[in-house]
Enzyme design. Structure first.
Site, mmCIF file in Angstrom:
data_model
loop_
_atom_site.group_PDB
_atom_site.id
_atom_site.type_symbol
_atom_site.label_atom_id
_atom_site.label_comp_id
_atom_site.label_asym_id
_atom_site.label_seq_id
_atom_site.Cartn_x
_atom_site.Cartn_y
_atom_site.Cartn_z
ATOM 1 N N HIS A 131 -8.211 6.400 -6.685
ATOM 2 C CA HIS A 131 -8.306 6.110 -5.247
ATOM 3 C C HIS A 131 -9.662 6.545 -4.708
ATOM 4 O O HIS A 131 -10.412 7.262 -5.371
ATOM 5 C CB HIS A 131 -7.192 6.829 -4.471
ATOM 6 C CG HIS A 131 -5.849 6.174 -4.621
ATOM 7 N ND1 HIS A 131 -5.010 6.448 -5.666
ATOM 8 C CD2 HIS A 131 -5.216 5.235 -3.851
ATOM 9 C CE1 HIS A 131 -3.912 5.712 -5.559
ATOM 10 N NE2 HIS A 131 -4.018 4.960 -4.466
ATOM 11 N N LYS A 135 -8.946 10.355 0.038
ATOM 12 C CA LYS A 135 -7.487 10.535 -0.110
ATOM 13 C C LYS A 135 -7.135 12.019 -0.170
ATOM 14 O O LYS A 135 -7.743 12.782 -0.927
ATOM 15 C CB LYS A 135 -6.989 9.799 -1.358
ATOM 16 C CG LYS A 135 -5.464 9.824 -1.480
ATOM 17 C CD LYS A 135 -4.955 8.730 -2.405
ATOM 18 C CE LYS A 135 -3.452 8.794 -2.591
ATOM 19 N NZ LYS A 135 -2.702 8.632 -1.332
HETATM 20 N N1 LIG Z 1 2.598 3.176 1.507
HETATM 21 C C1 LIG Z 1 1.505 2.427 1.376
HETATM 22 O O1 LIG Z 1 1.563 1.214 1.072
HETATM 23 C C2 LIG Z 1 0.172 3.049 1.636
HETATM 24 C C3 LIG Z 1 0.116 4.355 2.037
HETATM 25 N N2 LIG Z 1 -1.061 4.917 2.405
HETATM 26 C C4 LIG Z 1 -0.979 6.269 2.953
HETATM 27 O O2 LIG Z 1 -1.107 6.173 4.368
HETATM 28 C C5 LIG Z 1 -1.700 7.348 4.874
HETATM 29 C C6 LIG Z 1 -2.879 6.972 5.769
HETATM 30 O O3 LIG Z 1 -3.865 6.337 5.002
HETATM 31 P P1 LIG Z 1 -5.277 5.899 5.651
HETATM 32 O O4 LIG Z 1 -5.059 5.033 6.839
HETATM 33 O O5 LIG Z 1 -6.078 5.411 4.514
HETATM 34 O O6 LIG Z 1 -5.817 7.322 6.138
HETATM 35 P P2 LIG Z 1 -6.882 7.622 7.323
HETATM 36 O O7 LIG Z 1 -7.323 9.032 7.103
HETATM 37 O O8 LIG Z 1 -7.886 6.557 7.395
HETATM 38 O O9 LIG Z 1 -5.982 7.551 8.651
HETATM 39 C C7 LIG Z 1 -5.033 8.524 8.997
HETATM 40 C C8 LIG Z 1 -5.060 8.672 10.500
HETATM 41 O O10 LIG Z 1 -3.977 9.495 10.915
HETATM 42 C C9 LIG Z 1 -4.429 10.219 12.046
HETATM 43 N N3 LIG Z 1 -3.538 11.358 12.327
HETATM 44 C C10 LIG Z 1 -3.652 12.671 11.991
HETATM 45 N N4 LIG Z 1 -2.640 13.386 12.510
HETATM 46 C C11 LIG Z 1 -1.847 12.507 13.175
HETATM 47 C C12 LIG Z 1 -0.638 12.633 13.928
HETATM 48 N N5 LIG Z 1 -0.031 13.820 14.109
HETATM 49 N N6 LIG Z 1 -0.080 11.505 14.442
HETATM 50 C C13 LIG Z 1 -0.702 10.289 14.287
HETATM 51 N N7 LIG Z 1 -1.862 10.125 13.626
HETATM 52 C C14 LIG Z 1 -2.419 11.219 13.065
HETATM 53 C C15 LIG Z 1 -5.855 10.627 11.691
HETATM 54 O O11 LIG Z 1 -6.586 11.002 12.847
HETATM 55 C C16 LIG Z 1 -6.356 9.334 11.039
HETATM 56 O O12 LIG Z 1 -6.971 8.467 11.979
HETATM 57 C C17 LIG Z 1 -2.043 8.199 3.669
HETATM 58 O O13 LIG Z 1 -0.996 9.137 3.473
HETATM 59 C C18 LIG Z 1 -2.061 7.208 2.503
HETATM 60 O O14 LIG Z 1 -1.752 7.805 1.277
HETATM 61 C C19 LIG Z 1 -2.227 4.219 2.374
HETATM 62 C C20 LIG Z 1 -2.248 2.925 1.960
HETATM 63 C C21 LIG Z 1 -1.041 2.234 1.549
HETATM 64 O O1 LIG Z 2 -4.233 6.710 0.193
HETATM 65 C C1 LIG Z 2 -4.303 5.506 -0.133
HETATM 66 O O2 LIG Z 2 -5.297 4.808 0.112
HETATM 67 C C2 LIG Z 2 -3.131 4.906 -0.796
HETATM 68 N N1 LIG Z 2 -2.032 5.592 -0.833
HETATM 69 C C3 LIG Z 2 -0.780 5.178 -1.355
HETATM 70 C C4 LIG Z 2 -0.355 6.101 -2.481
HETATM 71 O O3 LIG Z 2 -0.539 7.321 -2.354
HETATM 72 O O4 LIG Z 2 0.199 5.623 -3.462
HETATM 73 C C5 LIG Z 2 -0.731 3.715 -1.679
HETATM 74 C C6 LIG Z 2 -2.014 3.106 -2.143
HETATM 75 O O5 LIG Z 2 -2.195 3.384 -3.490
HETATM 76 C C7 LIG Z 2 -3.207 3.526 -1.307
#
Ligand SMILES: NC(=O)C1=CN([C@@H]2O[C@H](COP(=O)(O)OP(=O)(O)OC[C@H]3O[C@@H](n4cnc5c(N)ncnc54)[C@H](O)[C@@H]3O)[C@@H](O)[C@H]2O)C=CC1
Ligand SMILES: O=C(O)C1=N[C@H](C(=O)O)C[C@H](O)C1
Length: 233
Positions: A131, A135
């Site tokens: 990743h 992350k």
């Molecule tokens: N399940 C899936 O398909 C996927 C899951 N993810 C997960 O999603 C999460 C976010 O990923 P990204 O957008 O890449 O991260 P990012 O760091 O770009 O965005 C996270 C946002 O959450 C905000 N945040 C912090 N505390 C908060 C609160 N109490 N309430 C609301 N917002 C708050 C931050 O200020 C930031 O803007 C990670 O845990 C990642 O692993 C990411 C991609 C796909």
């Molecule tokens: O943090 C990410 O970017 C992603 N998080 C998810 C994970 O922890 O598996 C899904 C995806 O791989 C991207």
């Protein structure tokens, strides 16, 4: 549909783009400050925030009778509490470590391959996830789901980051550049290797899957998974 976004980072912004294209309204963007939310105008909430924020956001939605789609990873120590709260409030909740169609098909392939490999003691399994460098959690939620798929179908008992003992699955987590998410499952013997791999080219698949899950859950109550949404096995 009126959607609230909890977390307006990389994923929140991509989900907004896709939700607008599918004619939904974004009625709230909650990033850090979760006060002054008008829950009565929200049909469904989508949380892609941070490991230490996810459970609080889920709880807030369930206590206000708002269905919640959770994509944040790294908070699963509280998953059973979320399930119990959802049932108590007759709410609606989906967590998925990965919302993309491709990865959910990959999960099915992983379980099928694990079943085939279960009697083949000459092979050992290893996993790798790659990743982007921002992350926060390791291993990825997707890698954990893949490891659970192997554990459910073989005599492996747990996963571990890096080195692992007998009947443990070693997961290597690499952080390289802007990599959206690459997962590899490899079975190694002395004479050959069998490898399956999923490579995300961007974040669109994750975001589209989350919006599809949000469309699907409105009007339902219960704790669901992407298998329910995508009608897989
Ligand atoms: N399940 C899936 O398909 C996927 C899951 N993810 C997960 O999603 C999460 C976010 O990923 P990204 O957008 O890449 O991260 P990012 O760091 O770009 O965005 C996270 C946002 O959450 C905000 N945040 C912090 N505390 C908060 C609160 N109490 N309430 C609301 N917002 C708050 C931050 O200020 C930031 O803007 C990670 O845990 C990642 O692993 C990411 C991609 C796909
Ligand atoms: O943090 C990410 O970017 C992603 N998080 C998810 C994970 O922890 O598996 C899904 C995806 O791989 C991207």
């Amino acid at each position: 549909m009126n959607i609230a976004l909890f977390g307006y980072g990389k994923m929140g912004k991509m989900i907004e783009k896709i939700a607008l294209k599918r004619n939904h309204n974004i009625v709230a963007k909650i990033d850090l400050d979760a006060t002054d939310i008008n829950f009565s105008e929200i049909d469904v909430a989508i949380d892609f925030s941070m490991p230490n924020a996810a459970y609080g956001n889920i709880k807030n939605c369930l206590e206000h009778n708002v269905p919640i789609i959770s994509g944040t990873t790294g908070w699963l120590q509280d998953y059973q509490k979320a399930v119990a709260l959802c049932k108590k409030n007759n709410g609606a909740f989906i967590y998925a470590s990965n919302f993309s169609l491709g990865v959910n098909l990959f999960f099915e392939l992983n379980s099928y391959l694990a079943k085939l490999m279960a009697p083949q003691d000459q092979y050992g399994v290893v996993m790798e996830e790659i990743h982007h460098t921002q992350k926060l959690d390791a291993p990825s939620g997707t890698a954990i789901t893949l490891a659970e798929g192997v554990i459910d179908n073989t005599n492996y008992t747990k996963w571990k980051l890096d080195s692992a003992g007998d009947r443990e699955i070693p997961i290597t987590a690499k952080r390289i550049g802007d990599t959206p998410g690459t997962h590899t499952v490899t079975y190694e013997s002395e004479v050959d290797s069998i490898e399956i791999k999923h490579t995300a080219h961007n974040r669109e698949g994750f975001a589209l899957g989350a919006v599809i899950a949000a469309e699907w859950i409105v009007g339902k109550s219960g704790v669901f998974t992407m298998k329910d949404v995508l009608n897989l096995s």
